[in-house]
Motif scaffolding. Structure first.
Motif, PDB file in Angstrom:
ATOM      1  N   ASN A 124      48.267 -33.539  27.931  1.00  0.00           N
ATOM      2  CA  ASN A 124      49.127 -34.675  27.606  1.00  0.00           C
ATOM      3  C   ASN A 124      48.387 -35.996  27.766  1.00  0.00           C
ATOM      4  N   THR A 161      58.709 -33.686  15.484  1.00  0.00           N
ATOM      5  CA  THR A 161      57.534 -34.174  16.206  1.00  0.00           C
ATOM      6  C   THR A 161      56.492 -34.722  15.240  1.00  0.00           C
ATOM      7  N   MET A 213      52.615 -30.032  20.473  1.00  0.00           N
ATOM      8  CA  MET A 213      53.510 -28.880  20.321  1.00  0.00           C
ATOM      9  C   MET A 213      52.923 -27.869  19.354  1.00  0.00           C
ATOM     10  N   GLN A 244      54.169 -26.525  24.629  1.00  0.00           N
ATOM     11  CA  GLN A 244      54.167 -27.978  24.673  1.00  0.00           C
ATOM     12  C   GLN A 244      53.289 -28.452  25.815  1.00  0.00           C
ATOM     13  N   LEU A 291      61.910 -36.422  23.076  1.00  0.00           N
ATOM     14  CA  LEU A 291      61.808 -34.974  22.925  1.00  0.00           C
ATOM     15  C   LEU A 291      62.996 -34.449  22.131  1.00  0.00           C
TER      16      LEU A 291
END
Length: 1376
Positions: A402, A554, A570, A583, A662
């Motif tokens: 991330n 997304t 994702m 994810q 999200l």
């Protein structure tokens, strides 16, 4: 990465070092010329008639085309050719390349061409790909400046930050760095990879080109005119497509053995006292000479120690046996290794540079080598497999996905170079994430990773591995369904599976997912269980749909790219029947639930809605770009909130203080055509929304113009004189209206700005606001849905009929539907609209069947133990494609497998037990054992009805499915690999467990693409369609350069660039350059899309046409043979592209004088076109035209006129008399008539001349009677005693008329036989790869003047008589 290496610039092609992967396409000029036989581009829509406007040297006959070619050459000289340039423009910025010298660790000097914007990582990549430095992995880079200063380079620095390479006053040096535990293991892995040829993916096209080059160099083939082109028998294989499977895969490259073994020694790890002096690892090496060495790897070098047996002796055995690299040490201790290593490098150098580049996400292969290759010992492979440590990696070795992704998004992107660096970083990180997600998902499904919530039911368990969050695609409503089980039982006691569910018993899932057999009518108790079961299945399908929608959402928000609003990386992985959603881990989510972390949206389906003004402003900005409306909704307590996203979305602040959005399951509104309960995830596609807005903008612009024209027409029709002031007012009004229209024309964006869609209409959420506004929102969605149903869908069906859209397999059909904004659920509607087109009807029906069978297969895979997988899959395939009954097992029932097994599955889930523990109590009876062909197809028919609203005729569908390309489609959707052998699908059990070779994951991901390059490609396509070749070449070159730097060469968009560059070069007459670009596209398509993908088929077909343009006919025909084998696997023999390919093959044979084979292919193409498309179709007209050309080459001018007349009549009917193609056909018709007249005139002259000569001979015999006795004696001596009774005059040969009569009879006979067999169906028009578009560009037949003389020497006209007779006999024999 714009740099390139210049080392070895003047070497031969077989000795060239491979160009660095990131810059392989910007090779040097000499290298480019050397690779002419192995590089080239191509356009699927090309036909042979497009190639035929050039001579054998590839020069365009048309002077205008020559001018265009000169323009392109000028552009190439000014802007620098893509392959030779040292100056490239990237958008408004320029990419300049400058020579830089690099001193290697071995003391050699290597020349690179770099750009100041390149990073140090780019330089390392170049050095990693160069043969001189490929085995160096641990080193530091230093820059030496002219003033004598030395600076070390950091990996993430740009060159311009540390040195000015534009003035050529600096150089670089590689200095050995110290190894550590991680780097030394990476070095060993790299060394093993260099010694293997498994990473070399050789293309058949490259092999064919090399074989042709070797053949040309042999003394016996020094004269190209004497080379005989072999005849390719590809008509027969079309009747037996399954045989093409065996030829698709090539055997792997023969390994060059350089060393017996390199393994980690059992002396590892080094003892503590040796660690203190620098020992890191120990290796055991056995050389080809049979010597065994124990090698020590230290922080500085590798050396041979003195260990023998089981005891470590760390002392160096010899002072000279040491090196900074492992390969360098092996070269010192083994002469055979040194020689073998040199051969390995030479082998890799002979390959195309792209063949050495690894594809990031290679496609799954549905075929495996057969017979199976021997599984040999490989210590390196064994170590890699045994060392898999799912969940046990060191924390420091895990990547924070991330943080990497979000940091890349925060890169500056105001300049072109900054955007390139940002896009490249995002592409690399997300690609690595998808690769890690695939490995993790396999570990999750294989039970190698432990869940973080082990007490929950297995379907609801979650996992964290390698900083990636994994969950199964199961709906959270399962618990609600469990609580309502008793209620559902009482309400649905009389409901059958085929009934439409009421609101009372419908779940939020998709109703079309039920797979319960309806062979038996359920009683009350069965119905109660079936209702719950159906709801569970609906929920499962809904979660599949919601996962897909979330991934689309997304992607949409990533493309919107609003600063300050973030999304997680994702991917969706389907493997062994399970769907796993992967994810990146949201920062802080695993540290506990913070009450203030949720700022926006709802986590309980709207009962409580969170809202934050700052977050809302960012969401509104994204919503504007995505055409979503800001609207008001009420929560469960009646509070009103303004949202610009679906209610289910979740806006969360992570522990890194970033704001994440999200669960974007609905970035487009629901489909108003599907509003019944259980279809809440049926949403419209973004492509449809864009098309609808564009259509609305065009309509408003048109109505605006109409309002302006009406007063003008009224004022022009009246004779009443208007006063000056009134006229002025009218003029001012018109000017105002014109300005309004002009402002509307400035862009569709302004016109459509007032139209936004409410994503929460037609849902269960309570909308706030006045009823009129809500009604308007609903009406807008209804209009968009009606536009899909009433405009887009009929237009797509019409495009199929006209071959403007011509999908070849299930994947391309899906891509075509999505490109038009049509969801897959409309395939049934498409099938109903194309029932008159047998090939597309087959394609749609088979896609429906395969998609329905896929869901049943997934359930079967989930319920099957590991040791039964091969048997279960083969049994399913036998039930699907064969006629299999229940597997041999006592007590197995003939009833459908689905009800009893699914009920047990449902009960297990609702009771919270683990699936695996449930399986252990099943008395070892697997679900696949009770499956039969009848029960399977019953479920498929029911699924087709529920999912696609299509009544599938079972018997007809079963017969249509017995085709190898349906097997291919099914295997690709499941991730199945079967043995590449010939299958007889007409048998009861065509598959055996030994045919099942592998199950692979099928992946959907959100890897970003380079939007700027994509826009450039679209602009270049527009320039190319307008004939502006110079501008198109420049634009495509820019796009190619950008994509090379962002994605590297192995990407589908790079292949598209190569194809369009080839098209430009082809139209400019540069066949050699076109071949070079086309070969690149072919290699990329094979590596990124698959060996048998339709784009790969088009690549081989275009390569063949370009080789034909260079008069390399043998290479052309071999590539065309490969293309026909590929199309037979992807679409089968009954497709319009097959007929177009036959026409191209025929014209190639025609150009080399093999009229017999050419006519066979043309006749077969005509039969296919008339049967598939009808006798009044434009592609049928193209076939008639090709036949006319062939008969003209044979001297059969009368038949050529007849066929061209049919061409002309069809074109007049379809296009009109004034169309350019119709006028071209008329010109050809007049040309054939002129040829006929010339031949008749010549015949009359010969007859008159022969009559006069005969009369003179008679007069001479009368005057000299003794000559008669001499002639009689000569005749008797020659065995012809009847010469005195024969006429003396010589009758001339009537070549043209005789050929015409025989050809007419033969052609009529063929058509008569075809009509008797019911082949000549009348269909509806169409065209994609037709020759008609380029009728004026048809190649003038070679040797036309000599063909008539050759015809007189043969008993039958070329291409008729025995040719057609043998073909018909062959077909009739096949039918018997």
């Amino acid at each position: 990465m714009a740099g390139k290496t210049n080392k070895g610039r003047n070497r031969k092609s077989s000795q060239n070092a491979p160009v660095p992967a990131a810059v392989a396409a910007v090779a040097d000029d000499d290298t480019s010329q050397q690779m002419i036989l192995s590089d080239a581009p191509i356009k699927p829509e090309l036909s042979l008639s497009d190639v035929t406007n050039g001579d054998v040297n590839g020069n365009v006959v048309n002077s205008e085309s020559n001018d265009i070619k000169e323009d392109i050459i000028k552009v190439s000289e000014d802007n620098a050719d893509l392959e030779n340039q040292e100056t490239k423009q990237v958008l408004e910025g320029e990419v300049q390349l400058y020579p830089v010298t690099v001193k290697t660790q071995g003391g050699e000097k290597l020349d690179l061409q770099l750009n100041p914007g390149d990073s140090v990582i780019d330089i390392r990549q170049f050095l990693l790909e160069a043969h001189e430095t490929c085995h160096f992995t641990c080193y530091d880079l230093f820059v030496h400046k002219k003033d004598g200063s030395i600076h070390q380079l950091e990996d993430h620095n740009e060159i311009s930050e540390v040195a000015d390479i534009t003035t050529a006053d600096c150089s670089f040096e590689m200095v050995a760095a110290l190894y550590d535990d991680r780097s030394i293991r990476s070095h060993v892995d790299r060394s093993r990879d260099l010694l293997s040829l498994s990473s070399l993916h050789s293309s058949l096209s490259t092999s064919l080109a090399l074989q042709h080059e070797i053949k040309q160099k042999t003394p016996s083939n020094s004269d190209p005119a004497k080379i005989e082109v072999p005849e390719l028998d590809n008509l027969g294989f079309m009747e037996d497509v399954t045989s093409s499977i065996t030829s698709l895969l090539s055997s792997p490259s023969n390994e060059i053995k350089s060393v017996e073994n390199i393994v980690f020694s059992s002396l590892n790890p080094p003892p503590s006292y040796r660690r203190l002096v620098g020992d890191l690892i120990y290796l055991d090496v056995v050389t080809l000479e049979g010597n065994t060495y124990c090698i020590t790897g230290t922080t500085k070098m590798f050396y041979v120690n003195s260990s023998t047996g089981n005891t470590l002796d760390p002392k160096p055995s010899k002072a000279s046996s040491e090196s900074a690299t492992l390969i360098g040490l092996l070269q010192k201790i083994s002469s055979k290794f040194k020689r073998a290593y040199r051969e390995i490098l030479e082998r890799k150098a002979m390959a195309h540079p792209f063949e050495n580049v690894q594809s990031i996400l290679p496609p799954n292969s549905w075929l495996g080598l057969y017979p199976l290759q021997d599984h040999k010992r490989d210590s390196a492979r064994a170590e890699s497999a045994v060392n898999l440590t799912f969940g046990n990696e060191l924390v420091g070795m895990q990547r924070d996905w991330n943080e990497e992704v979000q940091s890349c998004r925060e890169f500056p992107h105001s300049t072109p170079q900054e955007r390139i660096l940002r896009d490249r970083a995002l592409y690399k990180v997300t690609s690595d994430f998808v690769d890690a997600a695939i490995n993790g998902a396999i570990g999750v499904i294989s039970k190698c990773i432990q869940p973080i919530n082990p007490t929950d039911p297995e379907c609801l368990q979650m996992y964290v591995h390698n900083n990636i969050f994994f969950s199964f695609a199961v709906d959270a409503d399962l618990e609600k369904l469990s609580r309502k089980r008793g209620e559902a039982s009482s309400e649905s006691a009389t409901v059958s599976i085929a009934d439409k569910p009421d609101a009372s018993d419908a779940s939020d899932g998709a109703a079309e997912s039920a797979t319960v057999s309806i062979a038996d009518k359920p009683d009350a108790s069965d119905a109660s269980d079936g209702a719950v079961e159906r709801q569970l299945n609906e929920n499962e399908r809904a979660t599949y749909a919601s996962a897909n929608n979330d991934l689309k959402g997304t992607k949409a928000y990533q493309e919107a790219d609003v600063p300050g609003l973030y999304n997680l990386a994702m991917a969706i992985i389907d493997y062994r029947g399970h769907r796993v959603v992967a994810q990146s881990v949201l920062p802080g989510i695993l540290q506990g639930d913070k009450s203030d972390s949720l700022l926006y949206g709802s986590v309980d389906n709207g009962k409580k809605i969170f809202w934050n003004e700052d977050f809302h402003l960012k969401v509104v900005e994204s919503a504007k770009r995505l055409h979503m409306k800001e609207h008001s909704v009420c929560d469960g307590s009646g509070n009103v909130f303004k949202l610009a996203a679906p209610v289910e979305c979740k806006g969360i602040v992570g522990s890194d203080e970033r704001q994440y959005l999200l669960d974007m399951v609905r970035v487009t509104p629901r489909d108003a055509n599907y509003t019944e309960p259980g279809s809440r995830f049926c949403i419209l596609r973004p492509e449809l929304i864009n098309a609808f807005l564009q259509a609305r903008a065009a309509e408003r612009s048109k109505s605006c113009q109409k309002q302006v024209m009406e007063p003008l027409e009224i004022s022009g029709s009246t004779e009443v004189k208007v006063e000056a002031n009134n006229a002025t007012s009218i003029s001012e009004a018109n000017d105002a209206a014109l300005q309004e229209c002009d402002s509307a024309k400035e862009g569709n964006q302004e016109i459509s700005e007032d139209l936004y869609f409410n994503p929460n209409v037609f849902t269960d959420f309570k909308l706030s606001g006045n009823e009129e506004e809500i009604a308007v929102d609903e009406e807008n969605v209804r209009k968009a849905s009606s536009y899909l149903r009433d405009v887009v869908l009929p237009k797509f069906i019409q495009d199929l009929c006209t071959l403007n859209v011509s999908p070849m397999d299930g994947q391309t059909l899906t891509e075509a539907l999505h490109a038009h904004g049509i969801n897959n659920r409309y395939i049934g509607k498409v099938a109903e609209g194309i029932k008159h087109l047998p090939h597309f009807l087959d394609l749609c029906l088979n896609e429906i069947v395969v998609r329905s069978a896929k869901h049943i297969m997934k359930y079967l895979l989930r319920e099957t133990e590991d040791h039964d997988l091969a048997a279960a899959v083969s049994h399913f395939l036998n039930c699907f494609f064969g006629n299999c009954q229940v597997a041999s097992l006592k007590g197995a029932s003939n009833a459908s497998y689905s009800r009893s097994q699914k009920q047990e599955h449902t009960s297990d889930q609702t009771s919270g037990r683990s699936l695996r523990s449930t399986r252990s109590t099943r008395k070892k009876q697997s679900s696949f054992l009770s499956m039969t062909s009848a029960s399977l197809w019953m479920d498929i028919v029911e699924l087709a009805k529920l999912k696609y609203q299509f009544e599938l005729p079972e018997e007809d569908a079963r017969s249509r499915a017995k085709k190898i390309f349906v097997v291919r489609n099914f295997c690709k959707k499941i991730g199945l690999t079967i043995a590449a052998r010939k299958y007889d699908l007409d048998t009861v059990t065509p598959f055996q467990p030994s045919d099942i070779l592998n199950l692979q994951p099928v992946v959907k991901h959100s890897i970003p693409i380079c939007s700027e390059a994509k826009e450039l490609i679209e602009t270049g396509k527009l320039q190319l369609s307008e004939g502006m070749l110079g501008e198109a070449y420049t634009i495509f070159s820019k796009a190619f350069t950008i994509l090379q730097q962002v994605t590297g060469p192995m990407h589908r968009e790079v292949a598209n660039c190569c194809r369009y560059l080839a098209m430009v070069l082809y139209h400019a007459g540069d066949m050699a350059g076109a071949i070079m670009q086309q070969h690149k596209e072919l290699i990329i398509n094979e590596r990124c899309l698959g060996l048998d993908h339709p784009d790969t088929y088009h690549s081989y077909g275009n390569m063949a046409l370009f080789y034909h343009g260079l008069n390399q006919n043998e290479l052309a025909l071999r590539h065309m043979s490969r293309a026909m084998a590929l199309v037979s696997l992807s679409s089968g023999p009954d497709h319009p592209d097959v007929a177009a390919t036959f026409i191209n093959v025929a014209m190639m044979y025609q150009d080399i004088g093999n009229m017999n084979t050419a006519l066979r292919y043309l006749q077969e193409a005509m039969i296919k076109n008339e049967r598939l498309l009808g006798d009044q179709h434009i592609q049928t007209a193209g076939c008639y035209h090709a036949l006319a050309i062939t008969f003209n080459c044979m001297g059969a001018f009368k038949i050529s006129q007849q066929h061209e007349k049919k061409t002309y009549d069809i074109l007049v009917k379809i296009l009109g008399e004034n169309d350019s193609r119709t006028l071209d056909s008329l010109n050809w018709l007049n040309t054939f008539k002129m040829h006929q007249l010339q031949m008749n005139t010549q015949k009359q002259r010969n007859q008159a001349l022969n009559a006069a000569s005969a009369q003179k001979a008679i007069d001479m015999l009368k005057a000299h009677p003794n000559l008669m006795q001499v002639f009689q004696a000569a005749a008797i001596a020659g065995g012809n005693s009847n010469v005195q009774n024969n006429p003396v005059t010589v009758v001339p040969l009537s070549r043209g008329r005789g050929i015409d009569e025989r050809a007419t009879r033969a052609a009529a006979e063929v058509r008569k036989k075809a009509a008797n067999r019911g082949i000549l169906n009348k269909g509806v028009p169409v065209l994609k790869v037709a020759n008609v578009n380029g009728m004026g560009l048809v190649l003038k037949p070679k040797g036309l003047g000599n063909s008539l003389e050759n015809q007189s020497k043969k008993e039958h006209p070329v291409g008729l008589g025995t040719g057609l007779t043998s073909l018909d006999a062959k077909k009739n024999k096949g039918k018997v």
